[in-house]
Write a protein that holds these residues in place. Sequence first.
Motif, PDB file in Angstrom:
ATOM      1  N   PHE A 284       0.852  -1.183   0.000  1.00  0.00           N
ATOM      2  CA  PHE A 284       0.000   0.000   0.000  1.00  0.00           C
ATOM      3  C   PHE A 284       0.887   1.232   0.000  1.00  0.00           C
ATOM      4  O   PHE A 284       1.816   1.336   0.804  1.00  0.00           O
ATOM      5  CB  PHE A 284      -0.898  -0.007   1.242  1.00  0.00           C
ATOM      6  N   VAL A 285       0.618   2.165  -0.906  1.00  0.00           N
ATOM      7  CA  VAL A 285       1.376   3.412  -1.008  1.00  0.00           C
ATOM      8  C   VAL A 285       0.432   4.576  -0.769  1.00  0.00           C
ATOM      9  O   VAL A 285      -0.661   4.648  -1.353  1.00  0.00           O
ATOM     10  CB  VAL A 285       2.038   3.554  -2.389  1.00  0.00           C
ATOM     11  N   THR A 286       0.830   5.498   0.103  1.00  0.00           N
ATOM     12  CA  THR A 286       0.068   6.714   0.342  1.00  0.00           C
ATOM     13  C   THR A 286       0.976   7.912   0.106  1.00  0.00           C
ATOM     14  O   THR A 286       2.163   7.883   0.445  1.00  0.00           O
ATOM     15  CB  THR A 286      -0.525   6.727   1.760  1.00  0.00           C
ATOM     16  N   SER A 287       0.431   8.983  -0.496  1.00  0.00           N
ATOM     17  CA  SER A 287       1.244  10.116  -0.928  1.00  0.00           C
ATOM     18  C   SER A 287       0.403  11.386  -0.909  1.00  0.00           C
ATOM     19  O   SER A 287      -0.788  11.362  -1.226  1.00  0.00           O
ATOM     20  CB  SER A 287       1.773   9.860  -2.345  1.00  0.00           C
ATOM     21  N   GLY A 288       1.035  12.513  -0.535  1.00  0.00           N
ATOM     22  CA  GLY A 288       0.360  13.799  -0.619  1.00  0.00           C
ATOM     23  C   GLY A 288       0.191  14.460   0.725  1.00  0.00           C
ATOM     24  O   GLY A 288       0.098  13.796   1.759  1.00  0.00           O
ATOM     25  N   GLU A 289       0.128  15.796   0.737  1.00  0.00           N
ATOM     26  CA  GLU A 289       0.020  16.532   1.999  1.00  0.00           C
ATOM     27  C   GLU A 289      -1.253  17.354   2.102  1.00  0.00           C
ATOM     28  O   GLU A 289      -1.634  17.758   3.191  1.00  0.00           O
ATOM     29  CB  GLU A 289       1.223  17.453   2.181  1.00  0.00           C
ATOM     30  N   SER A 290      -1.930  17.653   1.027  1.00  0.00           N
ATOM     31  CA  SER A 290      -3.208  18.346   1.115  1.00  0.00           C
ATOM     32  C   SER A 290      -4.317  17.514   0.503  1.00  0.00           C
ATOM     33  O   SER A 290      -5.483  17.648   0.871  1.00  0.00           O
ATOM     34  CB  SER A 290      -3.141  19.713   0.418  1.00  0.00           C
ATOM     35  N   GLU A 291      -3.948  16.656  -0.420  1.00  0.00           N
ATOM     36  CA  GLU A 291      -4.862  15.694  -1.005  1.00  0.00           C
ATOM     37  C   GLU A 291      -4.127  14.351  -0.968  1.00  0.00           C
ATOM     38  O   GLU A 291      -3.051  14.214  -1.542  1.00  0.00           O
ATOM     39  CB  GLU A 291      -5.191  16.076  -2.457  1.00  0.00           C
ATOM     40  N   ILE A 292      -4.651  13.386  -0.249  1.00  0.00           N
ATOM     41  CA  ILE A 292      -3.958  12.119  -0.053  1.00  0.00           C
ATOM     42  C   ILE A 292      -4.337  11.140  -1.155  1.00  0.00           C
ATOM     43  O   ILE A 292      -5.499  10.765  -1.302  1.00  0.00           O
ATOM     44  CB  ILE A 292      -4.274  11.525   1.328  1.00  0.00           C
ATOM     45  N   HIS A 293      -3.332  10.733  -1.936  1.00  0.00           N
ATOM     46  CA  HIS A 293      -3.518   9.723  -2.967  1.00  0.00           C
ATOM     47  C   HIS A 293      -3.025   8.381  -2.452  1.00  0.00           C
ATOM     48  O   HIS A 293      -2.151   8.307  -1.588  1.00  0.00           O
ATOM     49  CB  HIS A 293      -2.740  10.103  -4.231  1.00  0.00           C
ATOM     50  N   HIS A 294      -3.572   7.311  -3.006  1.00  0.00           N
ATOM     51  CA  HIS A 294      -3.133   5.981  -2.578  1.00  0.00           C
ATOM     52  C   HIS A 294      -3.385   4.967  -3.696  1.00  0.00           C
ATOM     53  O   HIS A 294      -4.255   5.150  -4.551  1.00  0.00           O
ATOM     54  CB  HIS A 294      -3.855   5.542  -1.302  1.00  0.00           C
ATOM     55  N   THR A 295      -2.580   3.899  -3.657  1.00  0.00           N
ATOM     56  CA  THR A 295      -2.722   2.807  -4.619  1.00  0.00           C
ATOM     57  C   THR A 295      -2.282   1.517  -3.945  1.00  0.00           C
ATOM     58  O   THR A 295      -1.522   1.540  -2.970  1.00  0.00           O
ATOM     59  CB  THR A 295      -1.905   3.066  -5.895  1.00  0.00           C
ATOM     60  N   THR A 296      -2.765   0.375  -4.462  1.00  0.00           N
ATOM     61  CA  THR A 296      -2.533  -0.921  -3.826  1.00  0.00           C
ATOM     62  C   THR A 296      -2.030  -1.933  -4.854  1.00  0.00           C
ATOM     63  O   THR A 296      -2.457  -1.938  -6.006  1.00  0.00           O
ATOM     64  CB  THR A 296      -3.839  -1.460  -3.204  1.00  0.00           C
ATOM     65  N   SER A 297      -1.112  -2.789  -4.404  1.00  0.00           N
ATOM     66  CA  SER A 297      -0.669  -3.944  -5.186  1.00  0.00           C
ATOM     67  C   SER A 297      -0.934  -5.204  -4.377  1.00  0.00           C
ATOM     68  O   SER A 297      -0.688  -5.236  -3.172  1.00  0.00           O
ATOM     69  CB  SER A 297       0.825  -3.837  -5.516  1.00  0.00           C
ATOM     70  N   ARG A 298      -1.402  -6.260  -5.041  1.00  0.00           N
ATOM     71  CA  ARG A 298      -1.628  -7.546  -4.363  1.00  0.00           C
ATOM     72  C   ARG A 298      -0.680  -8.627  -4.863  1.00  0.00           C
ATOM     73  O   ARG A 298      -0.849  -9.807  -4.542  1.00  0.00           O
ATOM     74  CB  ARG A 298      -3.085  -8.003  -4.569  1.00  0.00           C
ATOM     75  N   ASP A 299       0.319  -8.245  -5.682  1.00  0.00           N
ATOM     76  CA  ASP A 299       1.251  -9.235  -6.242  1.00  0.00           C
ATOM     77  C   ASP A 299       2.711  -8.828  -6.032  1.00  0.00           C
ATOM     78  O   ASP A 299       3.546  -8.998  -6.904  1.00  0.00           O
ATOM     79  CB  ASP A 299       0.965  -9.473  -7.720  1.00  0.00           C
ATOM     80  N   GLY A 300       3.007  -8.274  -4.852  1.00  0.00           N
ATOM     81  CA  GLY A 300       4.381  -7.910  -4.538  1.00  0.00           C
ATOM     82  C   GLY A 300       4.902  -6.714  -5.289  1.00  0.00           C
ATOM     83  O   GLY A 300       6.114  -6.583  -5.488  1.00  0.00           O
ATOM     84  N   GLY A 301       4.017  -5.803  -5.709  1.00  0.00           N
ATOM     85  CA  GLY A 301       4.440  -4.567  -6.365  1.00  0.00           C
ATOM     86  C   GLY A 301       4.575  -4.642  -7.868  1.00  0.00           C
ATOM     87  O   GLY A 301       5.071  -3.707  -8.495  1.00  0.00           O
ATOM     88  N   LYS A 302       4.103  -5.732  -8.489  1.00  0.00           N
ATOM     89  CA  LYS A 302       4.233  -5.856  -9.945  1.00  0.00           C
ATOM     90  C   LYS A 302       3.148  -5.081 -10.683  1.00  0.00           C
ATOM     91  O   LYS A 302       3.412  -4.473 -11.723  1.00  0.00           O
ATOM     92  CB  LYS A 302       4.202  -7.342 -10.331  1.00  0.00           C
ATOM     93  N   THR A 303       1.924  -5.127 -10.198  1.00  0.00           N
ATOM     94  CA  THR A 303       0.814  -4.380 -10.797  1.00  0.00           C
ATOM     95  C   THR A 303       0.096  -3.604  -9.707  1.00  0.00           C
ATOM     96  O   THR A 303       0.117  -3.995  -8.526  1.00  0.00           O
ATOM     97  CB  THR A 303      -0.174  -5.313 -11.516  1.00  0.00           C
ATOM     98  N   TRP A 304      -0.596  -2.509 -10.115  1.00  0.00           N
ATOM     99  CA  TRP A 304      -1.171  -1.584  -9.146  1.00  0.00           C
ATOM    100  C   TRP A 304      -2.591  -1.180  -9.517  1.00  0.00           C
ATOM    101  O   TRP A 304      -2.947  -1.131 -10.698  1.00  0.00           O
ATOM    102  CB  TRP A 304      -0.296  -0.333  -9.041  1.00  0.00           C
ATOM    103  N   SER A 305      -3.380  -0.881  -8.497  1.00  0.00           N
ATOM    104  CA  SER A 305      -4.732  -0.370  -8.712  1.00  0.00           C
ATOM    105  C   SER A 305      -4.662   1.080  -9.180  1.00  0.00           C
ATOM    106  O   SER A 305      -3.637   1.748  -9.001  1.00  0.00           O
ATOM    107  CB  SER A 305      -5.532  -0.455  -7.413  1.00  0.00           C
ATOM    108  N   PRO A 306      -5.739   1.601  -9.774  1.00  0.00           N
ATOM    109  CA  PRO A 306      -5.745   3.019 -10.158  1.00  0.00           C
ATOM    110  C   PRO A 306      -5.533   3.920  -8.944  1.00  0.00           C
ATOM    111  O   PRO A 306      -5.940   3.594  -7.823  1.00  0.00           O
ATOM    112  CB  PRO A 306      -7.151   3.209 -10.744  1.00  0.00           C
ATOM    113  N   LEU A 307      -4.882   5.064  -9.155  1.00  0.00           N
ATOM    114  CA  LEU A 307      -4.634   6.019  -8.088  1.00  0.00           C
ATOM    115  C   LEU A 307      -5.954   6.652  -7.651  1.00  0.00           C
ATOM    116  O   LEU A 307      -6.743   7.106  -8.482  1.00  0.00           O
ATOM    117  CB  LEU A 307      -3.666   7.103  -8.570  1.00  0.00           C
ATOM    118  N   ARG A 308      -6.194   6.657  -6.339  1.00  0.00           N
ATOM    119  CA  ARG A 308      -7.428   7.221  -5.794  1.00  0.00           C
ATOM    120  C   ARG A 308      -7.104   8.288  -4.765  1.00  0.00           C
ATOM    121  O   ARG A 308      -5.985   8.363  -4.244  1.00  0.00           O
ATOM    122  CB  ARG A 308      -8.286   6.117  -5.176  1.00  0.00           C
ATOM    123  N   VAL A 309      -8.108   9.128  -4.450  1.00  0.00           N
ATOM    124  CA  VAL A 309      -7.944  10.225  -3.502  1.00  0.00           C
ATOM    125  C   VAL A 309      -8.823   9.976  -2.284  1.00  0.00           C
ATOM    126  O   VAL A 309      -9.998   9.619  -2.414  1.00  0.00           O
ATOM    127  CB  VAL A 309      -8.311  11.579  -4.147  1.00  0.00           C
TER     128      VAL A 309
END
Length: 461
Positions: free
Chosen positions: A178-203
């Motif tokens: 799980f990756v989270t990023s941002g200081e005024s709007e928090i974006h995040h994305t998830t991988s379920r295969d060890g970081g090979k593929t990722w879900s769309p970026l969400r806020v």
Amino acid sequence: MGRRVTGSVLLLATALAIGPILPAVSLTPGDFSSPKISADLSKDTDTAGNPAKNTRYGFELAADGENLAMVWGDYRLDDQYGARNNEVYIRTSGNSGQTWGPVINLSAQPKSDWEPGVAMSGDAAIVAFGGDTDRCNGCPEVLNIIRYSNGQAERVFKSEEFTFAVENYVYASGDNVFVTSGESEIHHTTSRDGGKTWSPLRVWSPSGKNDFNERSNSRAFFDGSTLYHVARAKVEGSLSQPDIVLRTSSDFGLSWNADVRISNTAQEDFTPVVYGTSSEIFVAYGVRLSERRFDVVVHSSKDSGKTWSAPQKVTSLEDNFYGLRGPVLDMKTLANGKHMGLLASKEIVFSSDGKTLESRSPISRNLNEFEGLTVGSTAAFLVKNGVVYSSRPAGSEVASPKPKRYGNCSAMYKDFPSGVAQSAASRNKGTKIRLKPVVNAAVFKLNSTLDRDRDGLLCEK
């Protein structure tokens, strides 16, 4: 952890996802009263002959078992305009910091890259950082995610929209990342295969608005079944200052339950952190009493974050703690359910219940300003300016799994990421290896058929 300074905030923890329960690590307050140098990697981050380019910042550590990764930002290169170009670098170890691989530039582009965060998913390091583009020089507007494994770096994610990718944090448990990023709007994305593929970026912004500090100071924690995500937020109906909110996910961030408000005070609540065990979760944050006085308070939940206790004061601190570091730098949950933290007052703290500080062990005075804390399967590690400190002496024996047969090197790497040596006198005959194999005569005897060049080393790399 080397984060961008954005005013007066207090940090009780940073990268806190513990994932599966770690093998037992015997740690006491005295283990860090005088930390042992595991590796001095600072010379490897210098630029020979040009001290002006030796500007390094933001060192962070991550561990998964015996696998370690250290990332940082470095101004050693010039950009296309002749200005100093910040890049993101990494070094890794497969044997609890006994030996380290080469320095690798993960970004290597004409524009600058910023504020790396890192987590280990097995032997793969997942690194997230912000990057400049031609649209805005000096603005980390693109979120990049790099997967580094077996000496190979691959960019597996790049955001297309403006994200202002600062405060980048990565949390991993097995193949879940799980990756989270941002200081005024928090974006995040998830991988379920060890970081090979990722879900769309969400806020994370339930109101749909893009107000400053709508969501900020984001942290996360995984207890083995539930992912907890906490932030400072402006909440409708709250008092004038931002409050602390939390949400939970049962699929590592692909979907979320509704926000739960944890605080609602007239003071400024800021820089929350979530940590705990499978039976009790804690959210701690700073409460500003005046310009130089702070309380650290903790709420607890025993029903997976549905309801929360009243705040309990942990300690009061009085000093000029500015920036995202704050007076309490980090808190980790150990295998025995206890908690270990690092204070900016140069103290290691231990807590059995997550709400009270039972011991405070001073660190050597010349070792202040640590930038990263992580716990592996054999020790805890700190980093400052490229020097890695360990709770055990460098070169001491690492507990090995019970000897068994392995069908191939891939299977052996799960228990021995750097391979196995028959004895300390074994020497490699083939291509130069990067990692120091673990000496284990019993494992070598059971798997001697994997020693194809007869040099006393199995699956060396």
